[in-house]
Design a protein around this motif. Structure first.
Motif, short mmCIF file in Angstrom:
data_model
loop_
_atom_site.label_atom_id
_atom_site.label_comp_id
_atom_site.label_asym_id
_atom_site.label_seq_id
_atom_site.Cartn_x
_atom_site.Cartn_y
_atom_site.Cartn_z
N GLY A 1 0.79 -1.23 0.00
CA GLY A 1 0.00 0.00 0.00
C GLY A 1 0.82 1.27 0.00
O GLY A 1 0.31 2.34 0.36
N LYS A 2 2.09 1.20 -0.38
CA LYS A 2 2.95 2.39 -0.40
C LYS A 2 2.77 3.14 -1.72
O LYS A 2 2.81 2.53 -2.79
CB LYS A 2 4.41 1.99 -0.23
N LYS A 3 2.57 4.43 -1.64
CA LYS A 3 2.43 5.28 -2.81
C LYS A 3 3.73 6.05 -3.01
O LYS A 3 4.06 6.93 -2.21
CB LYS A 3 1.26 6.24 -2.66
N VAL A 4 4.47 5.67 -4.04
CA VAL A 4 5.79 6.26 -4.30
C VAL A 4 5.78 6.82 -5.71
O VAL A 4 5.20 6.23 -6.64
CB VAL A 4 6.91 5.20 -4.16
N GLY A 5 6.41 7.99 -5.88
CA GLY A 5 6.52 8.60 -7.20
C GLY A 5 7.40 7.79 -8.13
O GLY A 5 8.16 6.90 -7.69
N PHE A 6 7.30 8.09 -9.42
CA PHE A 6 8.05 7.32 -10.42
C PHE A 6 9.55 7.44 -10.21
O PHE A 6 10.27 6.43 -10.18
CB PHE A 6 7.67 7.80 -11.83
N ALA A 7 10.04 8.68 -10.06
CA ALA A 7 11.48 8.88 -9.90
C ALA A 7 11.97 8.23 -8.61
O ALA A 7 13.03 7.58 -8.58
CB ALA A 7 11.80 10.37 -9.91
N ALA B 1 14.76 3.72 -5.87
CA ALA B 1 14.70 2.65 -4.87
C ALA B 1 14.97 1.28 -5.50
O ALA B 1 15.65 0.44 -4.91
CB ALA B 1 13.34 2.66 -4.19
N VAL B 2 14.45 1.06 -6.71
CA VAL B 2 14.69 -0.22 -7.40
C VAL B 2 16.17 -0.39 -7.71
O VAL B 2 16.75 -1.47 -7.49
CB VAL B 2 13.84 -0.29 -8.68
N VAL B 3 16.79 0.66 -8.20
CA VAL B 3 18.22 0.57 -8.54
C VAL B 3 19.05 0.30 -7.30
O VAL B 3 19.97 -0.55 -7.31
CB VAL B 3 18.67 1.87 -9.25
N GLU B 4 18.76 1.00 -6.21
CA GLU B 4 19.52 0.79 -4.97
C GLU B 4 19.30 -0.62 -4.43
O GLU B 4 20.24 -1.27 -3.96
CB GLU B 4 19.09 1.83 -3.93
N ALA B 5 18.05 -1.11 -4.52
CA ALA B 5 17.78 -2.47 -4.03
C ALA B 5 18.49 -3.52 -4.89
O ALA B 5 18.97 -4.53 -4.36
CB ALA B 5 16.27 -2.71 -4.02
N TRP B 6 18.56 -3.28 -6.19
CA TRP B 6 19.24 -4.22 -7.07
C TRP B 6 20.75 -4.24 -6.79
O TRP B 6 21.39 -5.30 -6.82
CB TRP B 6 18.97 -3.87 -8.52
N LYS B 7 21.32 -3.07 -6.53
CA LYS B 7 22.74 -3.02 -6.21
C LYS B 7 23.05 -3.72 -4.89
O LYS B 7 24.10 -4.35 -4.73
CB LYS B 7 23.21 -1.56 -6.15
#
Length: 309
Positions: A145-151, A156-162
């Motif tokens: 249920g988290k509402k996060v902007g596109f940027a 966050a995706v890039v940091e999590a992948w790293k």
């Protein structure tokens, strides 16, 4: 007058024709019209790459079902559409069952059409490991249920992948490798069933390449010294005869005639100006290229010193 006579005679023959002969002609017209419509649909299907025409939706099927009933009550296309829309929104009596039947038939035909259209479409390329990880990451955010902007979500995706462990990355790499093998197998099967597909893509790319090459701006060619000399002469004449209506194609022809009438000695003045201008331009280009080389050298040296530091 002959055309009018032929039309009048044809009309007389048509009116004197018995009903059986007329009916035979009408049947022949209907057969030819039906064959024409089939040929048109086949041509459209071929243009769509073999994909059949999309089937009508439920409302269109409903309009065909109730056409005879509504046509007896209203006249005109607009009134028919309004009446059919009212019956669709609030069906009563037999219209309820008709609407339900149309909904079921439309859903069935649409599913069949999608299956047939998918058979004529090449398989989609699989998503890479990071794409699979990103899809799972966004799904988790949605479930929480988290509402996060596109940027912000992208960062966050890039940091999590790293920060992901080698085991997690290997899991997504295996998923991607499996999907890639399935894609290659599906693509081979599709190419075997549609041998013209690769040729069509190659022809399309070649046509696109030829079109882009044809649209390219022609390369600029340096004018010769003689052409430069004529430009200098034209400039002087234009200044001298500026108020004499020298303009457009007629003015250019007049200036060219005056240039041809000059002697070689009279042209020598403008030839010298052209040679001087060409020499100055060559010197400027040489200085510019030398400056660019110096800037590149300074950049390389500064980059080297930065890396050493």
């Amino acid at each position: 007058k002959r055309v009018a006579d032929v039309k009048a005679r044809t009309r007389e023959l048509w009116q004197s024709m018995d009903s059986a002969a007329r009916k035979d002609l009408e049947q022949r017209v209907e057969q030819s019209r039906a064959a024409y419509l089939v040929a048109v649909e086949q041509a459209k299907t071929t243009a769509r790459g073999g994909i059949p025409k999309r089937p009508p939706n439920a409302f269109q099927l409903f309009c065909k079902e109730v056409k005879s009933t509504i046509s007896a009550e209203v006249t005109g296309l607009l009134q028919f559409q309004q009446r059919a829309k009212a019956m669709w929104d609030a069906p009563t009596g037999d219209a309820v069952a008709t609407k339900q039947r149309c909904l079921q038939l439309a859903a069935q035909t649409l599913e069949e059409w999608r299956a047939e259209a998918q058979r004529h479409q090449p398989p989609k390329r699989p998503v890479n490991s990071f794409g699979l990880f990103s899809a799972d990451f966004h799904r988790k955010l949605k479930e929480e249920g988290k509402k996060v902007g596109f940027a912000e979500a992208r960062t966050a995706v890039v940091e999590a992948w790293k920060a992901a462990s080698p085991e997690v990355r290997k899991e997504y790499d295996d998923r991607f490798r499996t999907a890639a093998e399935q894609y290659r197998a599906a693509l081979a099967a599709f190419q075997a069933e549609h041998p013209e597909w690769g040729k069509k893509e190659t022809a399309s790319n070649a046509t696109s390449s030829q079109t882009s090459s044809a649209l390219k701006r022609p390369r600029f060619e340096e004018p010769t010294v003689q052409e430069m000399a004529f430009f200098w002469f034209a400039y002087d004449i234009r200044e001298l005869l500026g108020g004499d209506g020298i303009s457009g194609a007629a003015g250019a022809q007049r200036i060219a005639g005056m240039w041809d009438a000059l002697t070689d000695a009279e042209k020598q003045k403008y030839t010298q100006l052209a040679e001087k201008a060409t020499s100055v331009r060559a010197q400027l280009l040489q200085m510019k290229s030398a400056q660019v080389g110096t800037d590149d050298g300074d950049t390389t040296e500064s980059s080297g010193s930065d890396s050493e530091n």
